[in-house]
Enzyme design. Structure first.
Site, short mmCIF file in Angstrom:
data_model
loop_
_atom_site.label_atom_id
_atom_site.label_comp_id
_atom_site.label_asym_id
_atom_site.label_seq_id
_atom_site.Cartn_x
_atom_site.Cartn_y
_atom_site.Cartn_z
N GLY A 248 20.56 57.22 63.03
CA GLY A 248 20.84 57.36 64.45
C GLY A 248 19.80 58.18 65.17
O GLY A 248 19.94 58.46 66.36
N ASP A 249 18.74 58.57 64.45
CA ASP A 249 17.64 59.32 65.06
C ASP A 249 16.36 58.89 64.35
O ASP A 249 16.31 57.84 63.74
CB ASP A 249 17.90 60.82 64.99
CG ASP A 249 17.33 61.58 66.20
OD1 ASP A 249 16.11 61.50 66.39
OD2 ASP A 249 18.11 62.20 66.94
#
Length: 460
Positions: A248-249
């Site tokens: 997610g990053d």
């Protein structure tokens, strides 16, 4: 085989798993160093039922095996089972080996299972910007030598869902923990393990040297923020190879401290090789350089990368107040599909540790080289945004074909306060990067970490 534990000789013929099955036969694996002594987690009273808290067992095992550091080192075998635990520390001349059916589970019993630790000196605050303390990583170590975390693809599961929900709903006073943080350590290997559901960052070597990370799988829900894959931070002589990361990053975020804190500590990340990495990250970069780069980032070599549905390829993130530098960056042979932005450099990244940064501390971004890149379904080819008082210079992009997708924007190259050259790039680059014949350089010399040859070891 004879095992020396607490000064007692124990003859271990077979170790039973919680289901009653015998543990797997001895496994051959590769490591920077093999160990003379071996123990199994169950020797210390651990129960792999996914419910019993085993923090004490892990702590006791590491403490007792640490006595063999000067006598060939020791390895702790985590057998098949689900081993619930809170944070625990590793030791020097030590291997943690996870069998393929072993799962280390991060405790959700209570917050005390993840004790608080001080912010890093080069950050001044917790890594997520909170001003409080931060929870210790599940696996932690500091001021060590010769540490190996490996297996035949066992799993370390942070069970991060509650942390994610509390962060989203602003219920956390202190920063979320990582899965692994190893500080100030020489000779570190992390390999052939799956990391999943980390509360925040997954793998964070900081202030380390001679680091090998390879064959690692990292799985995080792509909608959860700050679940970075691998974050080498103020480290020297590192190689990251043959990894798969869904995050997610940023899949890999190269760091060296933030603002006045990073400047004061002054530990750059340098001599970093990233090879054969596959990344899925719809909201972030395949490789990010910064934004915490105030100690400097230099001599990074990225090659043979596959990106699938990522926000950006290689992103440089910095800001006024950061100081430091990002220079001598080289990338080649990148294959991408479903890219929002292929090349992205940001000189106005908004986050700061606090209000104490020096507004005259300007970052230097220089000698950035990208070559041999193919991308499909591209929305924007490049956003290159330098600083008015600190232009990004020496940018070179060559042999690049970017095929636009149905959502492609009309303005494909947006360049401000940058200079450099391009060669054989499609679509046509901005005027700030005029055509010049020839390919961008890529160093052909070896980094020192490439001289590290892994040995053939056994769990027996």
């Amino acid at each position: 085989m004879v095992f020396h534990i607490l000064g007692v000789v124990i003859i271990l013929l077979v170790s039973a798993s919680p289901s009653g099955r015998a543990d797997p036969a001895p496994v051959q694996y590769s490591a920077i160093n093999c160990r003379k002594h071996t123990a199994v987690l169950t020797d210390f009273g651990a129960v792999g039922d996914g419910k019993t808290l085993n923090t004490k067992a892990f702590e006791t095992a590491v403490a007792n095996l640490s006595q063999f550091a000067a006598d060939g080192g020791a390895q702790l075998i985590v057998p098949a089972g689900k081993w619930l635990t809170g944070s625990f520390n590793l030791t020097s001349h030590f291997t943690l080996f996870l069998h393929k059916d072993a799962v280390i589970l991060g405790s959700q019993v209570n917050m005390e299972d993840w004790p608080l630790v001080a912010p890093l000196p080069s950050f001044g605050t917790a890594a997520d910007g909170s001003t409080g303390a931060r929870h210790a990583s599940l696996l932690f170590g500091a001021n060590l030598t010769d540490v190996v975390i490996t297996g035949n693809n066992g799993t370390i599961d942070g069970q991060g869902a509650k942390w994610w929900d509390d962060f989203k709903n602003k219920k956390l006073k202190d920063a979320r923990p990582f899965l692994v943080e190893i500080q100030s350590t020489d000779q570190l290997q992390i390999s052939n393990v799956t990391f999943t559901n980390s509360p925040m960052w997954n793998v964070h070597p900081v202030y380390c040297s001679n680091v090998v990370i390879q064959g690692v799988t990292i799985l995080a829900p792509v909608e959860v923020p700050n679940t970075d894959g691998i974050n080498p931070d103020s480290c020297t002589n590192i190689r990251i190879e043959d990894c798969y990361i869904a995050s997610g990053d940023d899949c890999i975020a190269v760091k060296s401290g933030i603002d006045q804190y990073g400047i004061k500590v002054g530990k750059p990340t340098k001599q970093l090789a990233i090879r054969r990495v596959t990344c899925v990250s719809p909201d972030s970069a395949v490789v990010a350089l910064g934004s915490e780069m105030s100690g400097g980032i230099q001599d990074v070599r990225i090659e043979d990368v596959t990106a699938i549905n990522c926000q950006s390829g290689i992103r440089i993130k910095t800001a006024v107040g950061r100081g430091g530098y990002v220079k001598d960056i080289f990338a080649r042979r990148m294959t991408m599909s479903g890219m929002e932005k292929v090349f992205w450099m940001s000189g106005a990244y908004k986050s700061h540790a606090d209000g104490g940064f020096d507004p005259n501390a300007l970052p230097v971004v220089h000698n950035i080289n990208y070559r041999d890149v193919v991308a499909q379904n591209v929305t924007v080819s490049a956003i290159l945004d330098g600083l008015e008082k600190a232009h990004f210079t020496g940018i070179c992009i060559s042999n690049v074909t970017l095929n636009l997708g149905p959502a492609a924007r009309e303005l494909q190259w947006n360049c401000t306060n940058v200079s450099g050259t391009t060669s054989r790039v499609t679509p046509k680059p901005c005027d700030e990067l005029p055509e010049k014949a020839g390919d961008c350089p890529f160093p052909e010399d070896k980094l020192p970490i490439d001289d590290v040859v892994l040995k053939s070891c056994s769990t027996a």
